[in-house]
Design an enzyme around this catalytic site. Sequence first.
Site, PDB file in Angstrom:
ATOM      1  N   CYS A 176     -38.420  59.245  13.449  1.00 32.32           N
ATOM      2  CA  CYS A 176     -38.658  58.230  14.477  1.00 32.32           C
ATOM      3  C   CYS A 176     -37.462  57.291  14.427  1.00 32.32           C
ATOM      4  O   CYS A 176     -36.432  57.637  13.862  1.00 32.32           O
ATOM      5  CB  CYS A 176     -40.012  57.533  14.301  1.00 32.32           C
ATOM      6  SG  CYS A 176     -40.204  56.610  12.799  1.00 32.32           S
ATOM      7  N   CYS A 197     -42.035  59.481  18.129  1.00 34.78           N
ATOM      8  CA  CYS A 197     -41.779  58.353  19.027  1.00 34.78           C
ATOM      9  C   CYS A 197     -42.642  58.443  20.280  1.00 34.78           C
ATOM     10  O   CYS A 197     -42.984  59.536  20.726  1.00 34.78           O
ATOM     11  CB  CYS A 197     -40.319  58.345  19.448  1.00 34.78           C
ATOM     12  SG  CYS A 197     -39.195  58.443  18.055  1.00 34.78           S
ATOM     13  N   CYS A 237     -36.561  58.962  20.997  1.00 36.99           N
ATOM     14  CA  CYS A 237     -36.600  59.653  19.712  1.00 36.99           C
ATOM     15  C   CYS A 237     -35.210  60.104  19.299  1.00 36.99           C
ATOM     16  O   CYS A 237     -34.394  60.473  20.146  1.00 36.99           O
ATOM     17  CB  CYS A 237     -37.482  60.897  19.811  1.00 36.99           C
ATOM     18  SG  CYS A 237     -39.215  60.568  19.611  1.00 36.99           S
TER      19      CYS A 237
END
Length: 138
Positions: A8, A80, A85
Site C-alpha cells: 500500500c 489501496c 497503489c
Amino acid sequence: MKKIAFLCVANSSRSQMAEGLARALWAGRAEVVSAGSAPTTVNPLAVAAMAEVGIDISRHTSKSIAEIDVAGLDMIITLCAEEVCPYVPGQVQRLHWPLADPAVVVAGESEAQRLERFRAARDDIQVRLEKSIHLLDI
C-alpha cells in the site's frame, strides 16, 4: 515456498496487518513481506487491533518497496482504495483488495471509533486471506 508481498502507500496499517495475519495463517507455507511506496511508521491502532487477536506487530517497521526483493516475488497483493497503489513491474501474480485506509482521521471521531475501523479492516483482511489460501496453492 511462495513469496508474497502486501503493498500500500504508507505501509503503516493495512499492509502491516495483512503481513501479520498472513504470517500467522500461512506459517511455514509462504514467505510474507509488506512495503509501501511512501512508507511512514506502523500505526499504533494497527498494533492494538492485531494484539486483540493475539498477533504482535509491534516490532514491524514500515518499509519502502525498494527495500524488498521484488524480483523474487510470486504474488503481490495491493490494498489501496482511495489512493494510487504502488506498482511493481514484472511477471508476477497480482491481486487487488481495495480497502479503505483505517488511518484516515475523521473530524470529531473518538479513539474508540478509529480503533473500530482498524478492527473492521483487520477482519476483512483475515477473511480474504482465509479464502485465498486455496487460490494461492500454498
